[in-house]
Design a protein around this motif. Sequence first.
Motif, PDB file in Angstrom:
ATOM      1  N   MET A  16       0.801  -1.223   0.000  1.00 45.40           N
ATOM      2  CA  MET A  16       0.000   0.000   0.000  1.00 45.40           C
ATOM      3  C   MET A  16       0.837   1.278   0.000  1.00 45.40           C
ATOM      4  N   VAL A  17       2.149   1.166   0.188  1.00 38.28           N
ATOM      5  CA  VAL A  17       3.052   2.315   0.029  1.00 38.28           C
ATOM      6  C   VAL A  17       4.022   2.060  -1.119  1.00 38.28           C
ATOM      7  N   LEU A  18       4.832   0.998  -0.993  1.00 38.05           N
ATOM      8  CA  LEU A  18       5.897   0.792  -1.978  1.00 38.05           C
ATOM      9  C   LEU A  18       5.343   0.434  -3.353  1.00 38.05           C
ATOM     10  N   GLU A  19       4.458  -0.558  -3.423  1.00 34.86           N
ATOM     11  CA  GLU A  19       3.911  -0.915  -4.733  1.00 34.86           C
ATOM     12  C   GLU A  19       2.988   0.171  -5.262  1.00 34.86           C
ATOM     13  N   ALA A  20       2.289   0.865  -4.377  1.00 38.37           N
ATOM     14  CA  ALA A  20       1.424   1.950  -4.833  1.00 38.37           C
ATOM     15  C   ALA A  20       2.237   3.056  -5.496  1.00 38.37           C
ATOM     16  N   ARG A  21       3.466   3.261  -5.025  1.00 39.25           N
ATOM     17  CA  ARG A  21       4.303   4.278  -5.671  1.00 39.25           C
ATOM     18  C   ARG A  21       4.593   3.901  -7.121  1.00 39.25           C
ATOM     19  N   GLY A  22       4.714   2.602  -7.378  1.00 39.95           N
ATOM     20  CA  GLY A  22       4.894   2.166  -8.758  1.00 39.95           C
ATOM     21  C   GLY A  22       3.717   2.552  -9.643  1.00 39.95           C
ATOM     22  N   LEU A  23       2.514   2.539  -9.084  1.00 42.69           N
ATOM     23  CA  LEU A  23       1.346   2.952  -9.862  1.00 42.69           C
ATOM     24  C   LEU A  23       1.435   4.425 -10.254  1.00 42.69           C
ATOM     25  N   ASP A  24       2.067   5.230  -9.389  1.00 41.30           N
ATOM     26  CA  ASP A  24       2.179   6.661  -9.665  1.00 41.30           C
ATOM     27  C   ASP A  24       3.146   6.954 -10.801  1.00 41.30           C
ATOM     28  N   VAL A  25       4.250   6.228 -10.862  1.00 42.14           N
ATOM     29  CA  VAL A  25       5.333   6.598 -11.771  1.00 42.14           C
ATOM     30  C   VAL A  25       5.354   5.796 -13.072  1.00 42.14           C
ATOM     31  N   THR A  26       4.723   4.621 -13.094  1.00 41.71           N
ATOM     32  CA  THR A  26       4.880   3.757 -14.266  1.00 41.71           C
ATOM     33  C   THR A  26       4.249   4.311 -15.534  1.00 41.71           C
ATOM     34  N   PRO A  27       3.048   4.908 -15.514  1.00 44.20           N
ATOM     35  CA  PRO A  27       2.499   5.404 -16.784  1.00 44.20           C
ATOM     36  C   PRO A  27       3.421   6.385 -17.502  1.00 44.20           C
ATOM     37  N   GLY A  76      -3.146  -6.242  -1.148  1.00 43.95           N
ATOM     38  CA  GLY A  76      -2.700  -5.696   0.130  1.00 43.95           C
ATOM     39  C   GLY A  76      -3.803  -4.917   0.825  1.00 43.95           C
ATOM     40  N   ALA A  77      -4.524  -4.075   0.070  1.00 45.58           N
ATOM     41  CA  ALA A  77      -5.604  -3.284   0.664  1.00 45.58           C
ATOM     42  C   ALA A  77      -6.720  -4.181   1.180  1.00 45.58           C
ATOM     43  N   LYS A  78      -7.016  -5.259   0.457  1.00 47.81           N
ATOM     44  CA  LYS A  78      -8.076  -6.177   0.889  1.00 47.81           C
ATOM     45  C   LYS A  78      -7.736  -6.824   2.220  1.00 47.81           C
ATOM     46  N   TRP A  79      -6.522  -7.330   2.359  1.00 49.81           N
ATOM     47  CA  TRP A  79      -6.163  -8.022   3.597  1.00 49.81           C
ATOM     48  C   TRP A  79      -5.931  -7.043   4.735  1.00 49.81           C
ATOM     49  N   PHE A  80      -5.504  -5.827   4.425  1.00 51.88           N
ATOM     50  CA  PHE A  80      -5.441  -4.805   5.459  1.00 51.88           C
ATOM     51  C   PHE A  80      -6.842  -4.514   5.980  1.00 51.88           C
ATOM     52  N   TRP A  99      -3.982   2.809   9.088  1.00 54.94           N
ATOM     53  CA  TRP A  99      -2.937   2.781   8.056  1.00 54.94           C
ATOM     54  C   TRP A  99      -1.964   3.937   8.250  1.00 54.94           C
ATOM     55  N   GLN A 100      -2.481   5.116   8.490  1.00 53.99           N
ATOM     56  CA  GLN A 100      -1.618   6.286   8.679  1.00 53.99           C
ATOM     57  C   GLN A 100      -0.701   6.101   9.884  1.00 53.99           C
ATOM     58  N   MET A 101      -1.226   5.548  10.973  1.00 55.67           N
ATOM     59  CA  MET A 101      -0.395   5.311  12.157  1.00 55.67           C
ATOM     60  C   MET A 101       0.723   4.323  11.843  1.00 55.67           C
ATOM     61  N   LEU A 102       0.393   3.236  11.140  1.00 56.59           N
ATOM     62  CA  LEU A 102       1.396   2.219  10.830  1.00 56.59           C
ATOM     63  C   LEU A 102       2.453   2.750   9.870  1.00 56.59           C
ATOM     64  N   ASN A 114      -1.233   8.758  -8.738  1.00 60.65           N
ATOM     65  CA  ASN A 114      -2.151   8.225  -9.755  1.00 60.65           C
ATOM     66  C   ASN A 114      -3.431   7.837  -9.019  1.00 60.65           C
ATOM     67  N   ASP A 115      -4.252   8.836  -8.750  1.00 60.49           N
ATOM     68  CA  ASP A 115      -5.421   8.613  -7.899  1.00 60.49           C
ATOM     69  C   ASP A 115      -6.361   7.556  -8.460  1.00 60.49           C
ATOM     70  N   SER A 116      -6.524   7.512  -9.770  1.00 61.50           N
ATOM     71  CA  SER A 116      -7.480   6.567 -10.356  1.00 61.50           C
ATOM     72  C   SER A 116      -6.995   5.128 -10.192  1.00 61.50           C
ATOM     73  N   ALA A 117      -5.696   4.871 -10.429  1.00 61.10           N
ATOM     74  CA  ALA A 117      -5.166   3.518 -10.259  1.00 61.10           C
ATOM     75  C   ALA A 117      -5.182   3.118  -8.794  1.00 61.10           C
ATOM     76  N   ARG A 118      -4.847   4.041  -7.913  1.00 64.11           N
ATOM     77  CA  ARG A 118      -4.890   3.756  -6.485  1.00 64.11           C
ATOM     78  C   ARG A 118      -6.318   3.427  -6.036  1.00 64.11           C
ATOM     79  N   ALA A 119      -7.271   4.213  -6.503  1.00 66.97           N
ATOM     80  CA  ALA A 119      -8.658   3.952  -6.125  1.00 66.97           C
ATOM     81  C   ALA A 119      -9.132   2.608  -6.663  1.00 66.97           C
ATOM     82  N   ALA A 120      -8.695   2.242  -7.868  1.00 63.45           N
ATOM     83  CA  ALA A 120      -9.066   0.938  -8.431  1.00 63.45           C
ATOM     84  C   ALA A 120      -8.538  -0.198  -7.567  1.00 63.45           C
ATOM     85  N   ALA A 121      -7.442   0.047  -6.860  1.00 63.16           N
ATOM     86  CA  ALA A 121      -6.863  -0.950  -5.965  1.00 63.16           C
ATOM     87  C   ALA A 121      -7.436  -0.871  -4.551  1.00 63.16           C
ATOM     88  N   GLY A 122      -8.362   0.056  -4.304  1.00 64.34           N
ATOM     89  CA  GLY A 122      -8.944   0.183  -2.975  1.00 64.34           C
ATOM     90  C   GLY A 122      -8.181   1.106  -2.053  1.00 64.34           C
TER      91      GLY A 122
END
Length: 278
Positions: free
Chosen positions: A170-181, A213-217, A232-235, A249-257
């Motif tokens: 939810m942090v490291l892989e999500a960053r990939g969603l931001d930069v990959t396009p 990751g978001a589902k199991w969190f 999540w913010q505390m952790l 990449n708000d749209s890709a992040r939202a698609a992932a929950g």
Amino acid sequence: MTPTLPDSLGAACRAVLLAADPMTKVRLARATARAWRRGQLAHRCDVAMPDEPARPARPELLPANRMPKRGRGGSERGRLALLHALAHIEFAAIDLAFDAAGRFGGDFPRRFADDWIGVGADEAMHFAVLERRLRALGSSYGALPAHAGLWEAAAATAHDAAARMAVVPMVLEARGLDVTPETVARVRSGGDETSARILQRIYTDEIRHVGIGAKWFGYLCAAADIVPASHWQMLVRRHFRGAIKPPFNDSARAAAGLTRDFYMPLVPLTSVGSQDQR
């Protein structure tokens, strides 16, 4: 040749982590995924995961502040450096996925291991495809130095499944969603359509991985009757050493929950202002 596997989920995951040779790790990852799908591994996490995975002699691993600048991927040299860096990330991601399954899988329903073993098989495929592309371009994995810190997040969250889900997908892989396009667009504009298609496929898979990751969190938060976003913010504040910063990449992040109410409260106001001016 199909590798001989142990008979339990935990032992098979440990074997993947202890494989230093990259293609041996890939073969073990794929064999473990097949054996798990076929019901050939008992749902037991009966062995300890290693503190660190085995690593090959190359690439040389360097601290982030000693890594050479790789450019933006427009030149041939820059593109090779980009693909090598991505291959290293995918290589580390194999271990992160199998560590999650082997370390925490015994505390969850079987479908948790289904998901993370599947993620590990995807990461093995991603690494193998990138390694093949590097060879086609006259290079190989290990030809350049690589970042030494990718296991730090796993070590920091080894004691807590919720923290692992919060930080790694939810942090490291999500960053990939931001930069990959943007990376795909640069590689494509440089005339390397083959590499662009590989990166686009990885991007599509990573949206699903962040979603797992978001589902199991969310599952853990629901079980403990905890508000997911604030937990999540505390952790993340506690276990992640970097910064949460735009662009997103708000749209890709939202698609992932992973919606904005999770990450925007952690963004410094100066970063929000600079993003608004873009």
